[in-house]
Design a protein around this motif. Structure first.
Motif, PDB file in Angstrom:
ATOM      1  N   UNK A 243       0.823  -1.213   0.000  1.00 26.03           N
ATOM      2  CA  UNK A 243       0.000   0.000   0.000  1.00 26.03           C
ATOM      3  C   UNK A 243       0.859   1.266   0.000  1.00 26.03           C
ATOM      4  N   UNK A 244       1.992   1.205   0.673  1.00 23.98           N
ATOM      5  CA  UNK A 244       2.881   2.354   0.744  1.00 23.98           C
ATOM      6  C   UNK A 244       3.414   2.707  -0.645  1.00 23.98           C
ATOM      7  N   UNK A 245       3.870   1.692  -1.408  1.00 20.08           N
ATOM      8  CA  UNK A 245       4.362   1.959  -2.758  1.00 20.08           C
ATOM      9  C   UNK A 245       3.233   2.478  -3.651  1.00 20.08           C
ATOM     10  N   UNK A 246       2.080   1.854  -3.594  1.00 22.96           N
ATOM     11  CA  UNK A 246       0.952   2.291  -4.428  1.00 22.96           C
ATOM     12  C   UNK A 246       0.619   3.751  -4.161  1.00 22.96           C
ATOM     13  N   UNK A 247       0.655   4.145  -2.887  1.00 24.61           N
ATOM     14  CA  UNK A 247       0.399   5.542  -2.525  1.00 24.61           C
ATOM     15  C   UNK A 247       1.471   6.453  -3.140  1.00 24.61           C
ATOM     16  N   UNK A 248       2.742   6.096  -2.963  1.00 25.30           N
ATOM     17  CA  UNK A 248       3.818   6.945  -3.480  1.00 25.30           C
ATOM     18  C   UNK A 248       3.782   7.034  -4.999  1.00 25.30           C
ATOM     19  N   UNK A 249       3.522   5.931  -5.670  1.00 26.16           N
ATOM     20  CA  UNK A 249       3.464   5.972  -7.128  1.00 26.16           C
ATOM     21  C   UNK A 249       2.349   6.915  -7.581  1.00 26.16           C
ATOM     22  N   UNK A 250       1.167   6.754  -7.020  1.00 25.33           N
ATOM     23  CA  UNK A 250       0.035   7.579  -7.419  1.00 25.33           C
ATOM     24  C   UNK A 250       0.166   9.038  -7.042  1.00 25.33           C
ATOM     25  N   UNK A 251       0.873   9.314  -5.951  1.00 29.21           N
ATOM     26  CA  UNK A 251       0.964  10.694  -5.464  1.00 29.21           C
ATOM     27  C   UNK A 251       2.176  11.452  -5.986  1.00 29.21           C
TER      28      UNK A 251
END
Length: 172
Positions: free
Chosen positions: A159-167
């Motif tokens: 979830x942390x990577x998905x957040x950083x990629x999207x943001x």
């Protein structure tokens, strides 16, 4: 009063406020026990010259997010260590890279069911050899932004990577 002795190899992390100032210290176990002690971590996103993003696969033995694809480099800041020192230490431990120029892209608080982290996120373009350390990672590879976008929501990424990629990383 009974003295509690910790194992000699117990890791100590700084406990920080949201500005990153150290206000105490706690063990790894205490930071991951659900009490949500805010502790600092570093992330490094490694791009190649073609703009592809290197992701690591977390080993199945990890206590948090085993088997998921994640940021190329990620790790805790040890008590008494600077963020920069932790970034270079983790990059050497996980991918055997040392000669890179990190660019800070964000600092934010990330909270999961078991922990609360002050994440210091960096990026770099790297042309050298990447050697994932087998004690730390279960391999890794470069991904295109399209491959990542197509795989989001399929429970492949932390979830942390998905957040950083999207943001911070996805330009579309």
């Amino acid at each position: 009063m009974k003295t509690v002795r910790l194992p000699a190899d117990e890791e100590w992390f700084p406990v920080v406020d949201e500005q990153g100032e150290t206000i105490g210290r706690a063990t790894r176990r205490a930071c991951h026990d659900g009490t949500k002690r805010l502790h600092p971590v570093v992330h490094l996103h490694v791009f190649d010259a073609e703009g592809r993003l290197y992701l690591q696969r977390r080993p199945l033995h990890k206590d948090i997010q085993p088997g998921k694809w994640d940021t190329a480099v990620g790790g805790h800041v040890d008590y008494g260590e600077t963020v920069t020192d932790a970034l270079f230490r983790e990059a050497a431990e996980e991918l055997d890279i040392a000669d890179f120029e990190p660019e800070m892209i964000a600092r934010y608080v990330f909270e999961s069911e078991v922990e609360k982290e002050l994440v210091h996120t960096f990026r770099t373009v790297y042309a050298g050899k990447i050697t994932p350390h087998p004690d730390e990672l279960d391999g890794g590879r470069f991904w295109t932004a399209d491959e990542i976008r197509a795989s989001l929501g399929n429970d492949l990424f932390t979830p942390n990577f998905a957040y950083e990629f999207g943001t911070f990383l996805d330009d579309e």
